[in-house]
Design a protein around this motif. Structure first.
Motif, short mmCIF file in Angstrom:
data_model
loop_
_atom_site.label_atom_id
_atom_site.label_comp_id
_atom_site.label_asym_id
_atom_site.label_seq_id
_atom_site.Cartn_x
_atom_site.Cartn_y
_atom_site.Cartn_z
N GLU A 101 32.82 8.02 59.45
CA GLU A 101 34.20 7.57 59.57
C GLU A 101 34.86 8.21 60.79
OE1 GLU A 101 37.54 5.40 58.44
OE2 GLU A 101 35.54 5.38 57.51
N LEU A 102 34.55 9.48 61.05
CA LEU A 102 35.16 10.20 62.17
C LEU A 102 34.74 9.64 63.51
CD1 LEU A 102 36.82 12.58 63.31
CD2 LEU A 102 34.74 13.98 63.13
N ILE A 103 33.45 9.37 63.72
CA ILE A 103 33.00 8.92 65.05
C ILE A 103 33.52 7.53 65.35
CG2 ILE A 103 30.93 10.37 64.95
CD1 ILE A 103 29.33 7.89 64.29
N GLY A 104 33.95 6.79 64.31
CA GLY A 104 34.54 5.49 64.56
C GLY A 104 35.96 5.57 65.06
N THR A 105 36.60 6.72 64.84
CA THR A 105 38.00 6.88 65.26
C THR A 105 38.13 7.67 66.55
OG1 THR A 105 38.20 8.88 63.91
CG2 THR A 105 38.74 6.78 62.85
N LEU A 106 37.08 8.38 66.97
CA LEU A 106 37.15 9.19 68.18
C LEU A 106 37.05 8.33 69.42
CD1 LEU A 106 34.83 12.20 67.21
CD2 LEU A 106 37.35 12.17 67.30
N ALA A 133 28.63 4.31 67.40
CA ALA A 133 30.09 4.33 67.28
C ALA A 133 30.66 2.93 67.08
CB ALA A 133 30.72 5.01 68.50
N GLN A 134 30.00 1.88 67.64
CA GLN A 134 30.54 0.53 67.56
C GLN A 134 30.11 -0.21 66.29
OE1 GLN A 134 32.75 -0.42 69.77
NE2 GLN A 134 32.49 1.54 70.84
N PHE A 135 29.28 0.43 65.47
CA PHE A 135 28.82 -0.24 64.26
C PHE A 135 29.94 -0.30 63.23
CE2 PHE A 135 24.00 0.78 64.69
CZ PHE A 135 23.99 0.10 65.90
N GLU A 136 29.84 -1.20 62.28
CA GLU A 136 30.75 -1.25 61.15
C GLU A 136 30.54 0.00 60.31
OE1 GLU A 136 29.91 -2.02 57.72
OE2 GLU A 136 32.01 -2.18 57.10
N ARG A 137 31.58 0.48 59.60
CA ARG A 137 31.55 1.81 58.98
C ARG A 137 30.37 1.98 58.02
NH1 ARG A 137 33.27 3.79 54.32
NH2 ARG A 137 34.29 1.86 53.74
N ARG A 138 30.21 1.04 57.09
CA ARG A 138 29.13 1.20 56.12
C ARG A 138 27.76 1.11 56.79
NH1 ARG A 138 31.04 -3.07 51.67
NH2 ARG A 138 31.57 -4.14 53.64
N LYS A 139 27.65 0.23 57.75
CA LYS A 139 26.39 0.11 58.48
C LYS A 139 26.14 1.36 59.33
CE LYS A 139 23.89 -3.15 61.41
NZ LYS A 139 23.98 -4.40 62.19
N ARG A 140 27.25 1.94 59.84
CA ARG A 140 27.13 3.14 60.66
C ARG A 140 26.64 4.31 59.82
NH1 ARG A 140 31.81 2.66 63.14
NH2 ARG A 140 32.99 3.89 61.61
#
Length: 421
Positions: A7-12, A25-32
């Motif tokens: 969740e954090l790397i998606g917001t940084l 970082a560009q993946f969807e959260r659950r997939k990430r």
């Protein structure tokens, strides 16, 4: 912990994301969280700054629990998993004990869950066993009822078999009685036949004796008539001699006509085809047909199926007719002869349309009429003296052609001639 890091790397911002995790970082959260789980766990172990940044997310979302973990005073209702995650990320003094305590709590919970599952499974098995016992009892009752019915049916079948045996024994006894009676009747019939034969022999002897007596009587009657016959013959000779004297005296002819003169026939010097070329040649002479086709106004009558079945009988009838008519068309073009090809109408399954070559007449016999009869009508329709040639290997057709003053020729001669067309 991995989910919080994902969740954090998606917001940084892209520049602040650790290099090993930038591609996720560009993946969807659950997939990430699913695909980057191992890289995130490895980075959390090695990179203290990244670990503390992830811990800050928990500090913002659950500040009380984080403060309690840092102070070493855990609330009684705290989730052991969350406590272990915060302890691992912040790593206060004694954090490994908190993680170990969380592990033991999870194992205890798992054991309790497994026990409850086992108890539920045992209860389900007990229910299945009770249902099986009930079902077995019902099936046992059903099988007992079927067994009673089967025993009753077997008893009925045994009774019927016993009755059938009694009937069969009675029928066998009646058959033996009938056989004995038949044997007695047959013996009586043989005796009657022997007596009849004996009586017949006696009657035949009497008949032979009567015939001998009749023959003797006839001989005696003939001998008695001999004198009368001699007298009658003498009187007849006298009358004949007198009649002959009168015939000589009046010069009368012996007879007006003889019986043989009343029978019509063709005399040897008046044969209709005596002037045909090749009259001395046999019907199968190779030169016969060539010489006959040189006659003026010659009429060639062809027995169609006799020729085709001699030359190419393996073909279907339609192909046989087509091949023969094609050859006859070429023969007409060369010799200018009149050609009539006759086929048996009985060979046709249905009416057919035939494109006959120019100069070739094609005829089919009528129902109930054979091709041989139609050929005879064609020959008899020609005037006396015209050259008519009948092509057929049928002996009866050849004989009929001769009687009608036509010249027969075998089918092989026409086939040989057509092969040169």
């Amino acid at each position: 912990m991995v989910e919080a890091a994902a969740e954090l790397i998606g917001t940084l911002p892209a520049a602040e994301v650790p290099v090993p995790l930038r591609r996720f970082a560009q993946f969807e959260r659950r997939k990430r969280a699913k695909l980057a789980g191992q890289p995130i766990a490895a980075l959390l172990e090695k990179d203290e700054d990244f670990r503390l940044r992830v811990a800050e997310t928990f500090r913002e979302s659950q500040p009380d629990l984080v403060a309690a973990v840092e102070a070493g005073e855990l609330p009684p209702a705290a989730d052991p998993v969350r406590v272990a995650v915060i302890a691992y990320l912040l790593r206060p003094e004694g954090w490994t004990g908190l993680v170990e305590a969380a592990r033991e709590e999870l194992e205890r919970s798992a054991s309790v869950s497994e026990g409850e599952a086992a108890e539920r499974k045992i209860a389900a098995l007990r229910e299945e066993l009770a249902a099986a016992r009930t079902t077995r009892s019902a099936e046992t009752d059903k099988l007992r009822a079927e067994l009673r019915d089967a025993k009753a049916e077997i008893a009925e079948l045994r009774r019927k078999v016993h009755e059938a045996r009694i009937k069969a024994k009675s029928a066998h006894e009646r058959a033996e009685a009938l056989a004995e009676e038949t044997e007695r009747e047959l013996a009586a019939a043989r005796e009657s036949t022997a007596a009849s034969d004996k009586e017949m022999r006696k009657l035949r002897g009497k008949l032979a004796q009567a015939e001998a007596t009749a023959e003797a009587a006839r001989r005696a009657a003939r001998e008695g008539r001999n004198v009368d016959d001699v007298r009658l013959r003498m009187l007849l000779d006298t009358l004949v001699d007198a009649a002959q004297g009168v015939r000589r005296e009046l010069a009368l002819p012996t007879m007006i006509a003889k019986p043989a003169d009343a029978v019509g026939g063709v005399e040897p010097d008046k044969l209709a085809h005596r002037n045909l070329p090749g009259r001395a040649l046999s019907d199968d002479d190779p030169q016969l047909l060539d010489r006959l086709l040189t006659l003026p106004q010659v009429h060639l009558v062809v027995d169609g199926y006799n020729v085709t079945k001699t030359g190419y009988g393996e073909l279907p009838l339609a192909d046989q007719r087509r091949r023969l008519l094609s050859g006859l068309g070429g023969l007409v073009a060369q010799t200018k002869a009149e050609v009539t090809c006759v086929f048996d109408g009985a060979e046709l399954d249905a009416p057919v349309a035939i494109g006959a070559p120019r100069g070739v007449r094609v005829l089919f016999s009528h129902p109930g009429q054979t091709a041989d009869e139609l050929i005879g009508e064609l020959v008899r329709a020609e005037p006396s003296g015209r050259a008519v040639v009948v092509v057929s290997s049928d002996r009866e057709v050849a004989d009929a052609a001769r009687k009608a003053n036509a010249r027969p020729a075998v089918s092989s001669l026409l086939l040989r001639r057509l092969s040169r067309v």
